[in-house]
Design an enzyme around this catalytic site. Sequence first.
Site, short mmCIF file in Angstrom:
data_model
loop_
_atom_site.label_atom_id
_atom_site.label_comp_id
_atom_site.label_asym_id
_atom_site.label_seq_id
_atom_site.Cartn_x
_atom_site.Cartn_y
_atom_site.Cartn_z
N LYS A 1 0.86 -1.19 0.00
CA LYS A 1 0.00 0.00 0.00
C LYS A 1 0.88 1.22 0.00
O LYS A 1 2.00 1.19 0.51
CB LYS A 1 -0.87 0.02 1.26
N ASP B 1 -7.04 4.30 -4.51
CA ASP B 1 -7.69 4.15 -3.20
C ASP B 1 -8.29 5.53 -2.90
O ASP B 1 -8.54 6.30 -3.85
CB ASP B 1 -6.67 3.71 -2.13
P1 NDP Z 1 -12.90 7.76 -2.78
O1 NDP Z 1 -11.82 8.76 -2.61
O2 NDP Z 1 -13.48 7.54 -4.12
O3 NDP Z 1 -14.10 8.08 -1.78
C1 NDP Z 1 -13.89 8.14 -0.42
C2 NDP Z 1 -15.19 8.53 0.25
O4 NDP Z 1 -15.05 8.39 1.67
C3 NDP Z 1 -15.57 9.98 0.01
O5 NDP Z 1 -16.97 10.10 0.05
C4 NDP Z 1 -14.93 10.68 1.21
O6 NDP Z 1 -15.52 11.92 1.55
C5 NDP Z 1 -15.17 9.66 2.31
N1 NDP Z 1 -14.14 9.79 3.32
C6 NDP Z 1 -12.80 9.71 3.15
N2 NDP Z 1 -12.17 9.90 4.30
C7 NDP Z 1 -13.14 10.12 5.22
C8 NDP Z 1 -13.12 10.40 6.60
N3 NDP Z 1 -11.96 10.48 7.27
N4 NDP Z 1 -14.32 10.54 7.23
C9 NDP Z 1 -15.48 10.47 6.55
N5 NDP Z 1 -15.56 10.23 5.23
C10 NDP Z 1 -14.40 10.05 4.58
O7 NDP Z 1 -12.32 6.39 -2.20
P2 NDP Z 1 -12.81 4.90 -2.45
O8 NDP Z 1 -14.28 4.87 -2.63
O9 NDP Z 1 -11.93 4.31 -3.47
O10 NDP Z 1 -12.42 4.21 -1.06
C11 NDP Z 1 -13.34 4.09 0.03
C12 NDP Z 1 -12.90 2.97 0.95
O11 NDP Z 1 -12.87 1.73 0.21
C13 NDP Z 1 -11.50 3.09 1.55
O12 NDP Z 1 -11.50 2.51 2.85
C14 NDP Z 1 -10.62 2.25 0.63
O13 NDP Z 1 -9.46 1.80 1.26
C15 NDP Z 1 -11.59 1.11 0.34
N6 NDP Z 1 -11.30 0.33 -0.85
C16 NDP Z 1 -11.21 0.91 -2.07
C17 NDP Z 1 -10.99 0.14 -3.20
C18 NDP Z 1 -11.01 0.73 -4.57
O14 NDP Z 1 -10.95 -0.05 -5.53
N7 NDP Z 1 -11.10 2.01 -4.75
C19 NDP Z 1 -10.75 -1.30 -3.09
C20 NDP Z 1 -10.95 -1.84 -1.77
C21 NDP Z 1 -11.20 -1.02 -0.69
P3 NDP Z 1 -14.79 13.30 1.16
O15 NDP Z 1 -15.07 13.48 -0.30
O16 NDP Z 1 -15.45 14.30 2.03
O17 NDP Z 1 -13.33 13.13 1.47
O1 2IT Z 2 -7.85 -1.67 -0.76
C1 2IT Z 2 -7.80 -2.14 -1.90
O2 2IT Z 2 -7.95 -3.36 -2.11
C2 2IT Z 2 -7.57 -1.22 -3.03
N1 2IT Z 2 -7.50 -0.02 -2.81
C3 2IT Z 2 -7.41 -1.76 -4.40
C4 2IT Z 2 -6.02 -2.30 -4.62
C5 2IT Z 2 -5.71 -2.69 -6.03
O3 2IT Z 2 -4.53 -3.00 -6.25
O4 2IT Z 2 -6.58 -2.73 -6.90
#
Ligand code: NDP
Ligand code: 2IT
Length: 451
Positions: free
Chosen positions: A130, A170
């Site tokens: 990561k 992420d």
């Molecule tokens: P994005 O940046 O697309 O969206 C993040 C969302 O979470 C936004 O709505 C953001 O709000 C909110 N957020 C972020 N930090 C905080 C906080 N401290 N408190 C409250 N709200 C918060 O990210 P993703 O959708 O990609 O990721 C979301 C989660 O999913 C994470 O935990 C990530 O690790 C996990 N994840 C993502 C993957 C992926 O493929 N993208 C894969 C597997 C897991 P704001 O706009 O106000 O910051």
């Molecule tokens: O938390 C996760 O699994 C991710 N942000 C996606 C990682 C990836 O390599 O697609």
Amino acid sequence: MAVSDHVDLETFIKGVEKRNPGQNEFVQAVTEVAQDIFEFIADKEEYHEAQILRRIAEPDRVVSFRVCWEDDNHNVRVQRGWRVQNNNAIGPYKGGIRFHPSVTESVLKFLAFEQTFKNSLTGLPMGGGKGGANFNPRGKSDGEVMRFCQSFMTELYRHIGPDTDVPAGDIGVGAREIGYMFGQYKRITGRWEGVLTGKGMEYGGSQMRPEATGYGAVYFMQNMLKHKKDGIDGKTAVISGSGNVATHAAEQITKQGGKVLTLSDSGGFIHDPDGIDQDKIDWIKDLKTNRRGRISEYTDEFTGASYHEGERPWGVKCDLALPCATQNELNGDEARTLVDNGVIAVSEGANMPTTLEGVHIFHDAKIMYGPGKAANAGGVAVSGLEMSQNAERISWNHERLGTMLTELMEGIHDKCVKYGDQGDGYVDYVKGANIAGFKKVADAMLAYGVV
Ligand code: NDP
Ligand code: 2IT
């Protein structure tokens, strides 16, 4: 004969705390896994002797570097970047990059540790890593984001490669940022290769990658419900976040006949009792990825909805809950409220969104609870498919990838049942995911000897 490492769980955790002072998120993630692994390896001397858990909980390396860039007013700005390479026993390091002001070494170490188990669960050959930076993309111009991404990659490029370490997106890193970083890698090395996943469709991206995490988290929920001869159709769902994972989870819940009541961002949550349907989801996707606005704007656009400043959505009565924003966004009190309000299943789109106390409350209430390392593995699984496509110089269509994703999520669910079935009709998905994820990595490490 070596002296085996038969410390008890408490002593082990104390050692982790001592070696990682102040790294609360990392200690939390290791504690959650260690409880189950200690039970699993109690009678398996070879894992003790080789100190496997101790080794997995010590990243192979943590690279930290300065990221210097210039903002639109020509001010010089300095951020800190990291890449944590946790374990590459079963494949190249693989895991996302996070840009958010809350990023610390502890956060990235917990994410890289979790990723090691998650990637193992997918069945694909990927190790765990990561990266990220304490950079806040919010309010920055495209030019500023581009210059930051280029500067970040100018250091990162020397630590990654298609056979060594393959980052992806992420929080705060989506298609725009991946484009800037991939462009810079290509510019520095002169090589077009599958060094990042989540790429645009024009330059080697996988057609299902944008949807994969959110859809996968709903497929995991669907599998948990199916195991109990139930389904999503007609159920209400509370979702947090409004980014990539949350909006696609909302989309798949809607496709399966569920009604999404909430979405949120770091400012607060919106509650729409009429349901957040596909048109509204499309509006939110445009708000977040193009106009880069706040979720509060939803109530200006759609009547009947309310905005709750500074609050999280867990108090809204629902059948299903999907935390899809960030770590520790659902605490013990909120878990209790969900249970008291009759929630039947929780599927984590985010990584470690529930605190340890919250996890215990879900378990004690015996609700279906899919932890992030299993439930959100669809994203990295499709990243694994993107790596294969790039290596073979081929492209699979949306339909084929969709089938592969549903099969991958079913496979992950079944592994959790195999190791987590308690025999009384209750499946401990946390235990199942931890043990299944651990076993493959541990057995590969045993095969390598002491390295
Ligand atoms: P994005 O940046 O697309 O969206 C993040 C969302 O979470 C936004 O709505 C953001 O709000 C909110 N957020 C972020 N930090 C905080 C906080 N401290 N408190 C409250 N709200 C918060 O990210 P993703 O959708 O990609 O990721 C979301 C989660 O999913 C994470 O935990 C990530 O690790 C996990 N994840 C993502 C993957 C992926 O493929 N993208 C894969 C597997 C897991 P704001 O706009 O106000 O910051
Ligand atoms: O938390 C996760 O699994 C991710 N942000 C996606 C990682 C990836 O390599 O697609």
